[in-house]
Design a protein around this motif. Structure first.
Motif, PDB file in Angstrom:
ATOM      1  N   MET A   5       0.836  -1.196   0.000  1.00  0.00           N
ATOM      2  CA  MET A   5       0.000   0.000   0.000  1.00  0.00           C
ATOM      3  C   MET A   5       0.872   1.247   0.000  1.00  0.00           C
ATOM      4  N   THR A   6       0.520   2.199  -0.850  1.00  0.00           N
ATOM      5  CA  THR A   6       1.270   3.456  -0.898  1.00  0.00           C
ATOM      6  C   THR A   6       1.100   4.224   0.404  1.00  0.00           C
ATOM      7  N   SER A   7       2.186   4.802   0.888  1.00  0.00           N
ATOM      8  CA  SER A   7       2.117   5.671   2.057  1.00  0.00           C
ATOM      9  C   SER A   7       2.876   6.954   1.775  1.00  0.00           C
ATOM     10  N   ILE A   8       2.666   7.941   2.622  1.00  0.00           N
ATOM     11  CA  ILE A   8       3.216   9.272   2.406  1.00  0.00           C
ATOM     12  C   ILE A   8       4.456   9.486   3.260  1.00  0.00           C
ATOM     13  N   ALA A   9       5.493  10.032   2.640  1.00  0.00           N
ATOM     14  CA  ALA A   9       6.692  10.465   3.343  1.00  0.00           C
ATOM     15  C   ALA A   9       6.806  11.976   3.205  1.00  0.00           C
ATOM     16  N   ILE A  10       6.856  12.679   4.315  1.00  0.00           N
ATOM     17  CA  ILE A  10       7.041  14.127   4.310  1.00  0.00           C
ATOM     18  C   ILE A  10       8.520  14.421   4.494  1.00  0.00           C
ATOM     19  N   VAL A  11       9.070  15.253   3.620  1.00  0.00           N
ATOM     20  CA  VAL A  11      10.483  15.623   3.700  1.00  0.00           C
ATOM     21  C   VAL A  11      10.572  17.150   3.755  1.00  0.00           C
ATOM     22  N   THR A  12      11.107  17.692   4.837  1.00  0.00           N
ATOM     23  CA  THR A  12      11.292  19.141   4.925  1.00  0.00           C
ATOM     24  C   THR A  12      12.646  19.529   4.342  1.00  0.00           C
ATOM     25  N   GLY A  13      12.766  20.787   3.952  1.00  0.00           N
ATOM     26  CA  GLY A  13      14.009  21.239   3.335  1.00  0.00           C
ATOM     27  C   GLY A  13      14.296  20.512   2.038  1.00  0.00           C
ATOM     28  N   ALA A  14      13.226  20.212   1.278  1.00  0.00           N
ATOM     29  CA  ALA A  14      13.360  19.354   0.095  1.00  0.00           C
ATOM     30  C   ALA A  14      13.758  20.096  -1.173  1.00  0.00           C
ATOM     31  N   SER A  15      14.014  21.384  -1.090  1.00  0.00           N
ATOM     32  CA  SER A  15      14.304  22.144  -2.305  1.00  0.00           C
ATOM     33  C   SER A  15      15.744  21.994  -2.783  1.00  0.00           C
ATOM     34  N   SER A  16      16.615  21.407  -1.963  1.00  0.00           N
ATOM     35  CA  SER A  16      18.011  21.261  -2.380  1.00  0.00           C
ATOM     36  C   SER A  16      18.710  20.233  -1.498  1.00  0.00           C
ATOM     37  N   GLY A  17      19.935  19.899  -1.864  1.00  0.00           N
ATOM     38  CA  GLY A  17      20.820  19.109  -1.022  1.00  0.00           C
ATOM     39  C   GLY A  17      20.259  17.787  -0.554  1.00  0.00           C
ATOM     40  N   ILE A  18      20.445  17.501   0.734  1.00  0.00           N
ATOM     41  CA  ILE A  18      20.027  16.233   1.311  1.00  0.00           C
ATOM     42  C   ILE A  18      18.520  16.045   1.192  1.00  0.00           C
ATOM     43  N   GLY A  19      17.759  17.111   1.369  1.00  0.00           N
ATOM     44  CA  GLY A  19      16.311  17.006   1.286  1.00  0.00           C
ATOM     45  C   GLY A  19      15.831  16.585  -0.090  1.00  0.00           C
ATOM     46  N   ALA A  20      16.371  17.196  -1.129  1.00  0.00           N
ATOM     47  CA  ALA A  20      15.979  16.842  -2.497  1.00  0.00           C
ATOM     48  C   ALA A  20      16.404  15.416  -2.826  1.00  0.00           C
ATOM     49  N   ALA A  21      17.630  15.051  -2.423  1.00  0.00           N
ATOM     50  CA  ALA A  21      18.106  13.685  -2.682  1.00  0.00           C
ATOM     51  C   ALA A  21      17.250  12.661  -1.945  1.00  0.00           C
ATOM     52  N   THR A  22      16.834  12.995  -0.732  1.00  0.00           N
ATOM     53  CA  THR A  22      15.989  12.090   0.047  1.00  0.00           C
ATOM     54  C   THR A  22      14.616  11.946  -0.588  1.00  0.00           C
ATOM     55  N   ALA A  23      14.069  13.032  -1.083  1.00  0.00           N
ATOM     56  CA  ALA A  23      12.770  12.973  -1.761  1.00  0.00           C
ATOM     57  C   ALA A  23      12.844  12.050  -2.978  1.00  0.00           C
ATOM     58  N   ARG A  24      13.886  12.189  -3.769  1.00  0.00           N
ATOM     59  CA  ARG A  24      14.052  11.327  -4.947  1.00  0.00           C
ATOM     60  C   ARG A  24      14.158   9.859  -4.543  1.00  0.00           C
ATOM     61  N   ARG A  25      14.971   9.594  -3.521  1.00  0.00           N
ATOM     62  CA  ARG A  25      15.214   8.215  -3.114  1.00  0.00           C
ATOM     63  C   ARG A  25      13.956   7.579  -2.530  1.00  0.00           C
ATOM     64  N   LEU A  26      13.228   8.311  -1.703  1.00  0.00           N
ATOM     65  CA  LEU A  26      12.018   7.748  -1.104  1.00  0.00           C
ATOM     66  C   LEU A  26      10.938   7.513  -2.148  1.00  0.00           C
ATOM     67  N   ALA A  27      10.871   8.378  -3.153  1.00  0.00           N
ATOM     68  CA  ALA A  27       9.931   8.154  -4.254  1.00  0.00           C
ATOM     69  C   ALA A  27      10.284   6.869  -4.991  1.00  0.00           C
ATOM     70  N   ALA A  28      11.580   6.640  -5.175  1.00  0.00           N
ATOM     71  CA  ALA A  28      12.025   5.412  -5.833  1.00  0.00           C
ATOM     72  C   ALA A  28      11.717   4.176  -4.992  1.00  0.00           C
ATOM     73  N   GLU A  29      11.620   4.373  -3.676  1.00  0.00           N
ATOM     74  CA  GLU A  29      11.285   3.270  -2.771  1.00  0.00           C
ATOM     75  C   GLU A  29       9.783   3.011  -2.723  1.00  0.00           C
ATOM     76  N   GLY A  30       8.994   3.855  -3.409  1.00  0.00           N
ATOM     77  CA  GLY A  30       7.563   3.628  -3.476  1.00  0.00           C
ATOM     78  C   GLY A  30       6.702   4.537  -2.628  1.00  0.00           C
ATOM     79  N   PHE A  31       7.315   5.463  -1.902  1.00  0.00           N
ATOM     80  CA  PHE A  31       6.544   6.426  -1.125  1.00  0.00           C
ATOM     81  C   PHE A  31       5.948   7.501  -2.043  1.00  0.00           C
ATOM     82  N   HIS A  32       4.797   8.034  -1.657  1.00  0.00           N
ATOM     83  CA  HIS A  32       4.319   9.295  -2.232  1.00  0.00           C
ATOM     84  C   HIS A  32       4.963  10.387  -1.387  1.00  0.00           C
TER      85      HIS A  32
END
Length: 254
Positions: A1-28
């Motif tokens: 089942m799809t679940s939501i991951a909230i990532v703060t500071g997602a506009s650059s750096g670690i936050g943006a990389a984390t958003a990409r990686r979690l999306a690849a892991e199947g999170f919305h």
């Protein structure tokens, strides 16, 4: 089942990389930051790669803005199971005797109170999911102090104390608390902000270091911790580049 991951500071750096990686892991991924145009570009990139993401403008120093973030997450048709408190930063390298009070206030506001605001706002959603996880991106500066880093280390020690206390207080509830403490990470903005936009001083931090960590390395740590079975809690993960044996011990080459 799809679940939501909230990532703060997602506009650059670690936050943006984390958003990409979690999306690849199947999170919305609900990508949150102040710079909406960057978030929109990130969402387009994730979507083009087959992932799912939503951009939400959020200033973690504003109670109203953070409440809006939680409301946006609650409106999505999936449970919120992961919060990555990534937003933060450093300003200045002045000694305590001459440090800027304004810089210290900013660092405490963003690193500690920002984490507090977002966690408080999202915690009911994580609790309701029955399998929630709070990730706090702190720093090795939250474990060891160093000259010129008084304001930043004080803030990061505060963030570490917040994470440890929260874990105690949530014992018996279905929410894990994970602290990730990176050492030397080379990103586009962290050192530049710390040195007030002085590109030469920012570059000198990493000069001669064979391979400092990059944002994707930390994102990998976040994804690994967050995707362990729910009964497994990685209390603290300390990650440094091979060239950094400790806060004061860094191998550099000419």
């Amino acid at each position: 089942m799809t679940s939501i991951a909230i990532v703060t500071g997602a506009s650059s750096g670690i936050g943006a990389a984390t958003a990409r990686r979690l999306a690849a892991e199947g999170f919305h991924v609900l990508a949150a930051a102040r710079r909406v145009e960057r978030l929109d570009a990130l969402v387009r990139e994730i979507t083009a790669a087959g992932g799912a993401a939503t951009a939400v403008a959020c200033d973690i120093t504003s109670d109203e803005s953070v409440a809006g973030l939680a409301a946006a997450a609650d409106r999505l048709p999936h449970p919120v199971t992961l919060l990555v408190n990534n937003a933060g930063g450093a300003r200045g390298m002045d000694p305590v005797a001459s440090g800027s009070v304004a810089d210290w206030q900013w660092m405490y506001e963003v690193n500690v109170l920002g984490t507090l605001r977002v966690t408080q706002a999202v915690l009911p959603l994580l609790d309701a999911s029955g399998a929630g996880t709070v990730v706090v991106i702190s720093s090795t500066a939250g474990l060891v102090v160093y000259e010129g880093g008084g304001g930043y280390t004080a803030a990061k020690h505060g963030q570490t104390a917040l994470a440890e206390t929260l874990r105690l207080e949530l014992c018996g509830r279905p929410v894990r608390v994970i602290e990730i403490d990176p050492g030397m990470v080379r990103t586009d903005e962290f050192s530049l902000l710390r040195y007030g936009g002085d590109a030469e001083k920012a570059a000198a931090v990493y000069r001669g270091v064979p391979e400092p960590l990059v944002a994707e390395d930390v994102a990998d740590c976040v994804a690994w911790c967050a995707t362990r079975p729910q009964h497994v809690n990685i209390d603290r993960l300390v990650v440094r580049p091979l060239a950094q044996a400790a806060q004061h011990k860094v191998h550099r080459v000419e």
